[in-house]
Design a protein around this motif. Structure first.
Motif, PDB file in Angstrom:
ATOM      1  N   VAL A 255       0.887  -1.218   0.212  1.00 51.66           N
ATOM      2  CA  VAL A 255       0.054  -0.062   0.015  1.00 51.66           C
ATOM      3  C   VAL A 255       0.785   1.226  -0.118  1.00 51.66           C
ATOM      4  N   SER A 256       0.348   2.507  -0.064  1.00 48.92           N
ATOM      5  CA  SER A 256       1.090   3.719  -0.385  1.00 48.92           C
ATOM      6  C   SER A 256       1.333   4.204   1.188  1.00 48.92           C
ATOM      7  N   LEU A 257       2.234   5.055   1.326  1.00 48.91           N
ATOM      8  CA  LEU A 257       2.505   5.935   2.677  1.00 48.91           C
ATOM      9  C   LEU A 257       1.530   6.999   2.470  1.00 48.91           C
ATOM     10  N   ASN A 258       1.054   7.260   3.696  1.00 49.55           N
ATOM     11  CA  ASN A 258      -0.008   8.698   4.084  1.00 49.55           C
ATOM     12  C   ASN A 258       0.235   8.889   5.371  1.00 49.55           C
ATOM     13  N   ALA A 259       1.112   9.956   5.674  1.00 56.64           N
ATOM     14  CA  ALA A 259       1.478  10.326   7.021  1.00 56.64           C
ATOM     15  C   ALA A 259       0.565  11.554   7.401  1.00 56.64           C
ATOM     16  N   ALA A 260      -0.524  12.067   6.547  1.00 56.14           N
ATOM     17  CA  ALA A 260      -1.197  13.157   6.688  1.00 56.14           C
ATOM     18  C   ALA A 260      -1.705  13.436   8.053  1.00 56.14           C
ATOM     19  N   GLN A 261      -2.090  12.255   8.710  1.00 54.71           N
ATOM     20  CA  GLN A 261      -2.574  12.375  10.174  1.00 54.71           C
ATOM     21  C   GLN A 261      -1.704  12.561  11.189  1.00 54.71           C
ATOM     22  N   ILE A 262      -0.408  12.278  10.930  1.00 51.60           N
ATOM     23  CA  ILE A 262       0.812  12.774  11.831  1.00 51.60           C
ATOM     24  C   ILE A 262       1.535  13.859  11.694  1.00 51.60           C
ATOM     25  N   LEU A 263       1.069  14.772  10.928  1.00 51.90           N
ATOM     26  CA  LEU A 263       1.880  16.039  10.514  1.00 51.90           C
ATOM     27  C   LEU A 263       2.221  16.806  11.917  1.00 51.90           C
ATOM     28  N   PRO A 264       1.264  17.000  12.870  1.00 56.81           N
ATOM     29  CA  PRO A 264       1.652  17.629  14.159  1.00 56.81           C
ATOM     30  C   PRO A 264       2.781  16.944  14.640  1.00 56.81           C
ATOM     31  N   GLN A 265       2.852  15.599  14.717  1.00 56.71           N
ATOM     32  CA  GLN A 265       3.710  14.838  15.372  1.00 56.71           C
ATOM     33  C   GLN A 265       5.308  14.976  14.868  1.00 56.71           C
ATOM     34  N   LEU A 266       5.144  15.387  13.588  1.00 58.58           N
ATOM     35  CA  LEU A 266       6.415  15.400  12.915  1.00 58.58           C
ATOM     36  C   LEU A 266       6.871  16.756  12.805  1.00 58.58           C
ATOM     37  N   VAL A 300      -1.852  22.814  10.195  1.00 63.36           N
ATOM     38  CA  VAL A 300      -0.966  22.516  11.051  1.00 63.36           C
ATOM     39  C   VAL A 300      -0.277  23.595  11.915  1.00 63.36           C
ATOM     40  N   ALA A 301       0.328  24.399  10.921  1.00 60.84           N
ATOM     41  CA  ALA A 301       0.826  25.643  11.396  1.00 60.84           C
ATOM     42  C   ALA A 301       0.040  26.490  11.992  1.00 60.84           C
ATOM     43  N   ALA A 302      -1.273  26.668  11.885  1.00 59.75           N
ATOM     44  CA  ALA A 302      -2.033  27.499  12.372  1.00 59.75           C
ATOM     45  C   ALA A 302      -2.591  26.796  13.682  1.00 59.75           C
ATOM     46  N   GLY A 303      -2.159  25.765  14.078  1.00 57.98           N
ATOM     47  CA  GLY A 303      -3.016  24.814  15.056  1.00 57.98           C
ATOM     48  C   GLY A 303      -4.413  24.386  14.937  1.00 57.98           C
ATOM     49  N   ARG A 304      -4.623  24.357  13.666  1.00 57.46           N
ATOM     50  CA  ARG A 304      -6.012  23.597  13.240  1.00 57.46           C
ATOM     51  C   ARG A 304      -5.758  22.120  12.632  1.00 57.46           C
ATOM     52  N   SER A 305      -6.840  21.272  12.715  1.00 54.31           N
ATOM     53  CA  SER A 305      -6.750  19.962  12.271  1.00 54.31           C
ATOM     54  C   SER A 305      -7.590  19.930  10.919  1.00 54.31           C
ATOM     55  N   ILE A 306      -7.152  19.055  10.029  1.00 48.49           N
ATOM     56  CA  ILE A 306      -7.834  18.690   8.792  1.00 48.49           C
ATOM     57  C   ILE A 306      -7.745  17.294   8.546  1.00 48.49           C
ATOM     58  N   ASP A 307      -8.672  16.683   8.131  1.00 57.22           N
ATOM     59  CA  ASP A 307      -8.895  15.291   7.651  1.00 57.22           C
ATOM     60  C   ASP A 307      -8.787  15.263   6.173  1.00 57.22           C
ATOM     61  N   LEU A 308      -7.606  14.679   5.672  1.00 51.91           N
ATOM     62  CA  LEU A 308      -7.245  14.329   4.188  1.00 51.91           C
ATOM     63  C   LEU A 308      -7.733  13.115   3.675  1.00 51.91           C
ATOM     64  N   ASP A 309      -8.014  11.937   4.229  1.00 50.86           N
ATOM     65  CA  ASP A 309      -8.158  10.829   4.252  1.00 50.86           C
ATOM     66  C   ASP A 309      -9.285  10.592   2.972  1.00 50.86           C
ATOM     67  N   ALA A 310     -10.385  11.279   2.786  1.00 49.26           N
ATOM     68  CA  ALA A 310     -11.309  11.194   1.583  1.00 49.26           C
ATOM     69  C   ALA A 310     -10.696  11.638   0.492  1.00 49.26           C
ATOM     70  N   LEU A 311      -9.795  12.737   0.691  1.00 49.01           N
ATOM     71  CA  LEU A 311      -9.292  13.279  -0.603  1.00 49.01           C
ATOM     72  C   LEU A 311      -8.323  12.543  -1.237  1.00 49.01           C
ATOM     73  N   LEU A 312      -7.426  11.792  -0.371  1.00 52.23           N
ATOM     74  CA  LEU A 312      -6.185  11.327  -0.948  1.00 52.23           C
ATOM     75  C   LEU A 312      -6.428   9.416  -1.030  1.00 52.23           C
ATOM     76  N   ALA A 313      -7.246   9.233  -0.608  1.00 52.16           N
ATOM     77  CA  ALA A 313      -7.584   8.027  -0.743  1.00 52.16           C
ATOM     78  C   ALA A 313      -7.404   7.401  -2.233  1.00 52.16           C
ATOM     79  N   PRO A 314      -8.193   7.987  -3.195  1.00 55.28           N
ATOM     80  CA  PRO A 314      -8.104   7.603  -4.611  1.00 55.28           C
ATOM     81  C   PRO A 314      -6.724   7.674  -5.242  1.00 55.28           C
ATOM     82  N   MET A 315      -5.875   8.385  -4.606  1.00 59.76           N
ATOM     83  CA  MET A 315      -4.468   8.496  -5.067  1.00 59.76           C
ATOM     84  C   MET A 315      -3.417   7.291  -4.477  1.00 59.76           C
ATOM     85  N   THR A 316      -3.815   6.756  -3.604  1.00 62.18           N
ATOM     86  CA  THR A 316      -2.944   5.570  -2.901  1.00 62.18           C
ATOM     87  C   THR A 316      -3.141   4.475  -3.768  1.00 62.18           C
TER      88      THR A 316
END
Length: 331
Positions: A255-266, A300-316
């Motif tokens: 499968v593909s790598l998708n680290a969108a959910q852990i950008l704040p930790q990075l 992330v820079a502004a301290g907000r959260s965002i869910d990219l899973d639906a947008l990125l799923a077709p690209m994986t």
């Protein structure tokens, strides 16, 4: 509290892809020349010298930077091709050059001391001692970390090094330490360090056996898929094997790598730049992925959260993804 956004580094295999990435919000674009100095030297991809300069100018006018990858290992007796590539990057307005070969790093540091150098993931620098060596001896300003480290390991490294770190966040997932994998060389006779691909398309074959679909790499069976199961691209480290009476994936699912959910930790780990993989991808892919991550990085820079899973799923790959080693629980 707002803080400085991590740099979004995006791929471009063609001038059109470069413009698409810039327009979609990339801070930085990485690309390569149309020759053996580039690890993605595939038909129909990459840049002539003129196209590279035009791309650099387009990026600059729109507030973006260009990194030129001279990231293959030079061939004995044919060093001039690599030396010329380094000379040409130094003479251009590119922001930096991406190098892996230690001899080429020495050449760049000696001949072009003002040229900004980034250490390619192909150098497989995965600990603080190695990274500090490249920074001290060759002036490397940034290292692209292999995709085998956890977030905690990245944070520990960042506390001990004197240069920036860049990590992969989306696209193809290499589960080995890049630059050190010999599996594909054994199977196909082609080195990822020189040819830039672990599973060359010419070695890939799919055969329909009625009850199942079989994928092979240079005649070696990598996987068998029952009717209805999505077939992934065959790479040796992501093959399905039978061992001790069980059948499954040893290292990682295909499968593909998708680290969108852990950008704040990075960001908390001290990462400077986020890298999207895929110089062989088309414009539609680039537009969707870059726009999505532009939103995420700014959030992330502004301290907000965002869910990219639906947008990125077709690209994986197979519309499935993993966080890879960043949050890996090994089997």
């Amino acid at each position: 509290m707002s803080q400085k956004a991590m740099e979004l580094v995006c791929p471009a295999g063609t001038p059109a892809a470069l413009r698409t990435a810039v327009d979609a919000g990339a801070d930085t674009i990485y690309c390569g020349f149309r020759d053996q100095t580039n690890a993605r030297n595939f038909p129909g991809l990459n840049f002539s010298r003129k196209e590279m300069q035009q791309g650099i100018e387009y990026a600059g006018k729109n507030g973006s930077k260009v990194l030129v990858a001279v990231n293959t290992f030079a061939q004995a007796g044919n060093m001039d091709l690599w030396y010329k590539a380094i000379d040409d990057v130094a003479a251009s307005d590119a922001h930096a050059i991406i190098l892996a070969d230690i001899g080429l790093l020495d050449y760049a540091a000696s001949k072009h001391p003002d040229l900004r150098v980034h250490l390619s993931v192909q150098a497989a620098a995965a600990n603080a001692d190695m990274i500090n060596y490249y920074a001290r001896e060759f002036g490397a300003k940034r290292v692209v970390l292999p995709r085998v480290l956890t977030v905690q390991e990245i944070a520990a490294i960042n506390k001990e090094i004197s240069c920036e770190t860049e990590v992969f966040i989306f696209g193809g997932l290499c589960v080995m330490a890049e630059g050190r994998c010999s599996l594909s060389s054994y199977c196909t006779g082609k080195s990822p360090n020189i040819n830039g691909v672990c599973s060359p398309p010419g070695s890939v074959k799919y055969e329909d056996h009625g009850t199942h679909l079989e994928s092979t790499l240079e005649g070696i069976t990598i996987n068998q898929y029952p009717k209805g199961e999505a077939a992934a691209y065959p790479t040796l480290c992501k093959g399905r094997f039978e061992s001790l009476g069980e059948t499954g994936y040893v290292f990682e699912d295909p499968v593909s790598l998708n680290a969108a959910q852990i950008l704040p930790q990075l960001q908390e780990a001290g990462v400077t730049a986020l890298k999207i993989e895929g110089r062989q991808r088309g414009k539609a892919y680039m537009a969707q992925v870059v726009k999505s991550f532009r939103q995420a990085v700014d959030a992330v820079a502004a301290g907000r959260s965002i869910d990219l899973d639906a947008l990125l799923a077709p690209m994986t790959e197979g519309q499935k993804s993993t966080k890879g080693s960043y949050q890996k629980t090994w089997r």
